[in-house]
Design a protein around this motif. Structure first.
Motif, short mmCIF file in Angstrom:
data_model
loop_
_atom_site.label_atom_id
_atom_site.label_comp_id
_atom_site.label_asym_id
_atom_site.label_seq_id
_atom_site.Cartn_x
_atom_site.Cartn_y
_atom_site.Cartn_z
N ILE A 686 -36.24 5.85 -14.50
CA ILE A 686 -34.96 6.52 -14.27
C ILE A 686 -34.23 5.75 -13.18
O ILE A 686 -34.76 5.55 -12.09
CB ILE A 686 -35.13 7.99 -13.86
CG1 ILE A 686 -35.84 8.78 -14.96
CG2 ILE A 686 -33.78 8.62 -13.56
CD1 ILE A 686 -36.13 10.22 -14.59
N ASP A 687 -33.02 5.27 -13.48
CA ASP A 687 -32.23 4.50 -12.53
C ASP A 687 -30.80 5.00 -12.53
O ASP A 687 -30.29 5.48 -13.56
CB ASP A 687 -32.25 3.01 -12.89
CG ASP A 687 -33.64 2.45 -12.95
OD1 ASP A 687 -34.11 1.95 -11.92
OD2 ASP A 687 -34.26 2.50 -14.04
N SER A 688 -30.14 4.88 -11.39
CA SER A 688 -28.76 5.34 -11.30
C SER A 688 -28.00 4.50 -10.28
O SER A 688 -28.59 3.91 -9.36
CB SER A 688 -28.70 6.82 -10.92
OG SER A 688 -27.37 7.32 -11.00
N LYS A 689 -26.68 4.46 -10.46
CA LYS A 689 -25.82 3.75 -9.52
C LYS A 689 -24.51 4.52 -9.35
O LYS A 689 -23.91 4.99 -10.33
CB LYS A 689 -25.50 2.34 -10.02
CG LYS A 689 -24.44 1.63 -9.18
CD LYS A 689 -23.96 0.33 -9.81
CE LYS A 689 -22.80 -0.25 -9.02
NZ LYS A 689 -22.29 -1.52 -9.59
N LEU A 690 -24.07 4.62 -8.12
CA LEU A 690 -22.76 5.18 -7.80
C LEU A 690 -21.97 4.12 -7.04
O LEU A 690 -22.41 3.66 -5.99
CB LEU A 690 -22.90 6.45 -6.96
CG LEU A 690 -21.58 7.13 -6.54
CD1 LEU A 690 -20.81 7.60 -7.77
CD2 LEU A 690 -21.85 8.29 -5.61
N GLY A 691 -20.83 3.73 -7.60
CA GLY A 691 -20.00 2.70 -6.99
C GLY A 691 -18.65 3.23 -6.57
O GLY A 691 -18.03 4.02 -7.29
N LEU A 692 -18.19 2.82 -5.40
CA LEU A 692 -16.89 3.22 -4.87
C LEU A 692 -16.23 2.00 -4.25
O LEU A 692 -16.86 1.27 -3.49
CB LEU A 692 -17.06 4.32 -3.81
CG LEU A 692 -15.81 4.72 -3.01
CD1 LEU A 692 -14.78 5.38 -3.92
CD2 LEU A 692 -16.20 5.65 -1.86
N ALA A 693 -14.96 1.78 -4.59
CA ALA A 693 -14.23 0.64 -4.04
C ALA A 693 -12.77 1.01 -3.85
O ALA A 693 -12.20 1.79 -4.62
CB ALA A 693 -14.35 -0.58 -4.96
N GLY A 694 -12.16 0.42 -2.83
CA GLY A 694 -10.75 0.66 -2.58
C GLY A 694 -9.89 0.11 -3.70
O GLY A 694 -10.21 -0.91 -4.31
N GLY A 695 -8.79 0.79 -3.97
CA GLY A 695 -7.89 0.37 -5.03
C GLY A 695 -7.26 -0.99 -4.73
O GLY A 695 -6.97 -1.33 -3.59
N GLN A 696 -7.03 -1.76 -5.78
CA GLN A 696 -6.46 -3.09 -5.63
C GLN A 696 -4.94 -3.01 -5.47
O GLN A 696 -4.27 -2.13 -6.02
CB GLN A 696 -6.81 -3.94 -6.85
CG GLN A 696 -8.30 -4.15 -7.05
CD GLN A 696 -8.94 -4.91 -5.91
OE1 GLN A 696 -8.67 -6.09 -5.71
NE2 GLN A 696 -9.80 -4.24 -5.15
N TYR A 697 -4.41 -3.97 -4.74
CA TYR A 697 -2.96 -4.05 -4.55
C TYR A 697 -2.30 -4.74 -5.74
O TYR A 697 -2.91 -5.60 -6.39
CB TYR A 697 -2.63 -4.81 -3.26
CG TYR A 697 -2.90 -4.01 -2.01
CD1 TYR A 697 -1.92 -3.18 -1.47
CD2 TYR A 697 -4.12 -4.07 -1.37
CE1 TYR A 697 -2.16 -2.45 -0.32
CE2 TYR A 697 -4.37 -3.35 -0.22
CZ TYR A 697 -3.38 -2.54 0.30
OH TYR A 697 -3.62 -1.79 1.44
N TYR A 698 -1.06 -4.38 -6.02
CA TYR A 698 -0.31 -5.00 -7.10
C TYR A 698 1.16 -5.11 -6.71
O TYR A 698 1.62 -4.48 -5.75
CB TYR A 698 -0.47 -4.20 -8.40
CG TYR A 698 0.13 -2.82 -8.37
CD1 TYR A 698 1.43 -2.57 -8.81
CD2 TYR A 698 -0.62 -1.73 -7.92
CE1 TYR A 698 1.98 -1.30 -8.78
CE2 TYR A 698 -0.09 -0.45 -7.88
CZ TYR A 698 1.21 -0.24 -8.32
OH TYR A 698 1.75 1.01 -8.29
N THR A 699 1.89 -5.92 -7.46
CA THR A 699 3.31 -6.14 -7.19
C THR A 699 4.14 -5.23 -8.09
O THR A 699 3.95 -5.23 -9.31
CB THR A 699 3.69 -7.61 -7.47
OG1 THR A 699 2.88 -8.46 -6.66
CG2 THR A 699 5.15 -7.86 -7.16
N PRO A 700 5.07 -4.45 -7.54
CA PRO A 700 5.87 -3.53 -8.36
C PRO A 700 6.80 -4.29 -9.31
O PRO A 700 7.20 -5.43 -9.06
CB PRO A 700 6.67 -2.74 -7.32
CG PRO A 700 6.00 -2.98 -6.02
CD PRO A 700 5.36 -4.32 -6.11
N PHE A 701 7.17 -3.62 -10.42
CA PHE A 701 8.14 -4.17 -11.36
C PHE A 701 9.55 -4.03 -10.81
O PHE A 701 9.87 -3.05 -10.13
CB PHE A 701 8.08 -3.44 -12.71
CG PHE A 701 6.76 -3.55 -13.41
CD1 PHE A 701 6.32 -4.76 -13.91
CD2 PHE A 701 5.94 -2.43 -13.57
CE1 PHE A 701 5.11 -4.87 -14.57
CE2 PHE A 701 4.73 -2.52 -14.22
CZ PHE A 701 4.30 -3.74 -14.72
#
Length: 790
Positions: A686-701
């Motif tokens: 039995i194996d498990s993973k929980l991943g959390l990362a900050g949202g990536q930046y993007y350039t507005p239209f």
């Protein structure tokens, strides 16, 4: 009916009782070598931990040992030799179908002390490359099979480590400490290789599906900063992969099917007398089968096809050294018809237009190495390789109600011929020198054609065919002051003959083990990387309408690395590690006119920036702290917790500091698992993973400008100013292993994104309507895998 039931119970009990009397075992064998010189070590004692009696072997004159009748399951062996540090290889998975083949390195003692400094076992604490003293993690093949969410992909495996961000379900790009994934160097058996992924593109180092096959690899090194002088032309990290050798005693086979494809492998001796061996592995896509039953892999109704193969022949001789020939290659293609596009398609047109697109890619590398020992302390390694890739793309923009169309075709091909030699000399217990030189001839063909509105006249945007030569060399000196303190000092240099760019880069690292279970590390160095070749060879026109290479004179982008770390092994099975780092980047490629563009943001897209008139005036910096808390697998239980806090900024030619495209600010991963030994033959995991990362930046239209011009335009002055929500994913995996007399079967079900979290992949804009929308990443996805070895 009752009698039948009683008879069935009795029959099952008899069969089960009989099976419990069978004792399944296997052979564990391998070679023991000196860590510094690489020469074989005779008279080494190898014994099975916890089992007395005949479970002891002594290595012969060729350094070879064999332990017979080793019980199946997790086993640990102890390795010792007078004058060398005793070490152990822990939790080896022994199955009934395949022999276990190991390569064990021993380090010579500097004193006659009997104390074993390495409390947790070499296989996890120290990297394979002994000169990599900082920011290096050994990637275990066993972990790649075990960890949830990896899809048996080494790149996705590396995304679990501190400092690495993996927030893209569609691609396996390795984003290290806020750097572009194009800053990663891929190396296999000492040879630099091209992007080892299906559907790969120029200027990228990732892809949707890896060509690398975990069944063909042995433990490898993954470096995230201040790597030693042996590695160059990389800005952020190094993935130093090693192919295993085939079994030189018996023929063994493998069959597997899962997300990565239908697979078959074979290995065995070429000549038992001289211990030569081979292995070959072939894999074909099964995504078409998954989509036929309704599972979404992120490509809508478009079906990706791919196949790949890997082989290696190892041929040792008595007097002429060891020859090794290996090859790796993959082919992939996909068609995105107008009917296949929709919100479930991760590769839909970002401007909302209807397109009929076909892409094909072909990647391959063949390498030949020859290792020769002049004596027990001096060796040389000659290498030659041919590698390359080819990409073809056809794209039609279809507008309803109009008989004509806009078409765009592209063709990219790169071939690379590499010849190199590495020399290694162990002077004594304390001193070692390694040096090498490599020549690399690159040939690149770029062609881009366009047909507008069905016009039979073809416009050729780019038609470039050029050659470029790289010459690289290094020297590294290792010194061990005593059992506690060791250091490496080296210099890497490279010359790019296209524009005579030169870079000379000092490197240095240090490790001080001030207590038997605690160590302090320090590393610094200058690193440089050439621009992707397509950037140098992208064409534009001058005042006379003649084609010119306006980026030809670009210099290397350079980076100063500095890192310090602390390690604490607070028990035999637990380790805490922390690192603080800083990276200053300069001479990055930016536009000559003021803009927010920088090549530091390139590398994650399916394509490269078609920018001209670039200059080396950009800058950037990354800094952060990383922490890892780990329990190595013991009594069936393990966990890994990593936290990374970082900042990544860049400055374009407009002299404004901005977030990079890869600045997520934080990444955290929590992995854990437990193996339950149901019986001698059966194991449940039995194996498990929980991943959390900050949202990536993007350039507005720029919606108004986009609607006015009919195509997508971004707000350049607000580059990477907006940010997506945090990325969250939970994976859960169940696995089962069953050993038979001569076969081993393994099943697993990896439930990826178990909560069906809607993480954002890209944002799109329809320039006709001004409507913005988002395309989410892959939702809940059950990855089912079956493997049989015999």
């Amino acid at each position: 009916m009752r009698k039948v039931f009683i008879l069935a119970v009795i029959l099952f009990s008899v069969i089960n009782g009989f099976s419990q009397q069978i004792r399944f075992s296997q052979t564990v064998k391998g070679t023991v070598i000196d860590e510094q010189s690489g020469h074989v070590l005779p008279l080494v004692t190898v014994k099975l931990d916890g089992i007395s009696g005949k479970a002891v072997a002594i290595s012969d004159s060729a350094g070879f040992f064999r332990l017979a009748q080793v019980p199946v399951g997790r086993q640990t062996i102890q390795v010792s030799l007078v004058g060398y540090e005793e070490t152990s290889v822990k939790n080896i998975e022994v199955t009934s179908s395949h022999e276990v083949v190991l390569e064990i390195k021993l380090r010579e003692k500097l004193t006659r002390m009997d104390t074993v400094v390495l409390s947790a076992g070499r296989s996890k604490v120290r990297p394979i490359e002994e000169s990599a003293l900082v920011s290096t993690r050994q990637l275990s093949v066993d972990e790649a099979f075990r960890y949830s969410g990896t899809r048996n992909d080494p790149s996705r495996m590396a995304q679990n480590f501190a400092g690495v961000s993996g927030v893209n379900d569609a691609r396996n790009d390795i984003i290290i400490r806020g750097n572009s994934p194009s800053g990663v160097l891929w190396r296999m058996d000492g040879i630099d290789i091209p992007n080892p992924n299906h559907f790969s593109t120029l200027g990228a180092t990732g892809g949707p599906v890896s060509i690398l096959n975990i069944n063909t690899l042995k433990n490898s090194d993954f470096m995230t900063s201040a790597f030693p002088a042996q590695y160059g032309n990389a800005l952020s990290g190094v993935f130093d992969l090693r192919l295993r050798n085939g079994n030189n005693d018996k023929y063994e086979f493998l069959g597997q099917m899962g997300f990565n494809g239908f697979e078959f492998g074979a290995e065995g001796p070429v000549n038992r007398a001289n211990k030569s061996s081979f292995f070959a592995n072939y894999r074909y896509s099964m995504v078409a089968s998954l989509q036929s039953i309704g599972l979404n892999v992120g490509t809508g109704s478009a079906t990706p096809y791919y196949q790949d193969g890997t082989f290696k022949i190892n041929f040792p001789t008595k007097k002429a050294g060891t020859f090794s020939l290996f090859g790796l290659g993959g082919e992939s293609h996909i068609n995105f018809s107008p009917e296949s596009q929709g919100k479930d398609n991760l590769y839909s047109s970002p401007d909302g237009s209807v397109r009929d697109r076909t892409y094909r890619s072909l990647t391959g590398v063949t390498g030949l190495t020859h290792t020769y020992f002049f004596n027990k302390t001096t060796s040389g390694k000659l290498l030659f390789s041919v590698s390359g890739f080819r990409i073809k793309g056809e794209e039609d923009i279809i507008e309803n109600g109009k008989p004509n169309r806009n078409a765009f075709d592209m063709y990219y091909k790169q071939l690379k011929y590499t010849l190199g030699y590495t020399f290694n000399k162990k002077f004594d217990k304390k001193n070692q020198l390694t040096a090498g030189i490599t020549g690399e001839l690159n040939s690149l063909v770029l062609r881009q054609d366009v047909i507008r509105n069905g016009d039979s006249t073809e416009t050729r945007l780019v038609d470039s065919k050029e050659n470029a030569l790289f010459i690289r060399s290094f020297i590294n000196y290792s010194h061990r002051f005593n059992e506690k303190l060791s250091t490496n000092t080296g210099v890497f240099a490279q010359l790019f003959t296209l524009n005579n760019s030169v870079s000379i880069e000092p490197r240095w690292n240090l490790r001080y083990q001030f207590r038997f279970n605690q160590a302090f590390t320090l590393g610094a160095g200058l690193h440089s990387q050439a621009q992707p070749l397509e950037v140098y060879f992208y064409q534009t026109t001058d005042n006379t309408s003649a084609s010119v290479l306006s980026n030809k004179n670009l210099d290397f982008v350079k980076s100063l690395h500095g890192v310090t770390g602390y390690e604490f092994n607070f028990s035999r099975h637990h380790r805490f590690k922390a690192e603080v780092y800083g990276q200053y980047i300069f001479d990055a490629a930016v536009e000559k006119t003021a803009s927010s563009f920088s090549m530091l943001n390139a590398g994650a897209d399916f394509g490269f920036p078609d920018k001209t008139n670039l200059v080396n005036q950009g800058k950037g910096y990354n800094y952060g702290v990383e922490m890892t808390l780990e329990r190595f697998l013991d009594k069936g239980f393990y966990y890994l917790a990593t936290v990374s806090l970082f900042e990544s900024k860049y400055k374009g030619s407009d002299n404004v500091w901005r977030n990079t495209a890869f600045n997520g600010h934080y990444v955290a991963n929590l992995l854990g698992g437990k193996e339950f030994k149901l019986s001698e033959r059966n194991t449940l995991g039995i194996d498990s993973k929980l991943g959390l990362a900050g949202g990536q930046y993007y350039t507005p239209f720029n919606v108004a400008a986009s609607m006015a011009n009919g195509y997508v335009i971004y707000e350049d002055d607000k580059a990477y100013s907006a940010r997506n929500k945090a990325y969250i994913r939970w994976d859960f995996k169940l696995s089962y292993t069953r050993n038979g007399r001569k076969t081993t079967q393994k099943w697993y079900v990896d439930l990826q994104n178990l909560t069906n979290k809607r993480n954002i992949y890209i944002r799109t804009l329809n320039p006709k309507t001004g409507q913005e929308s988002t395309i989410n990443q892959i939702g809940f996805f059950p990855n089912i895998n079956y493997q049989v070895t015999f």
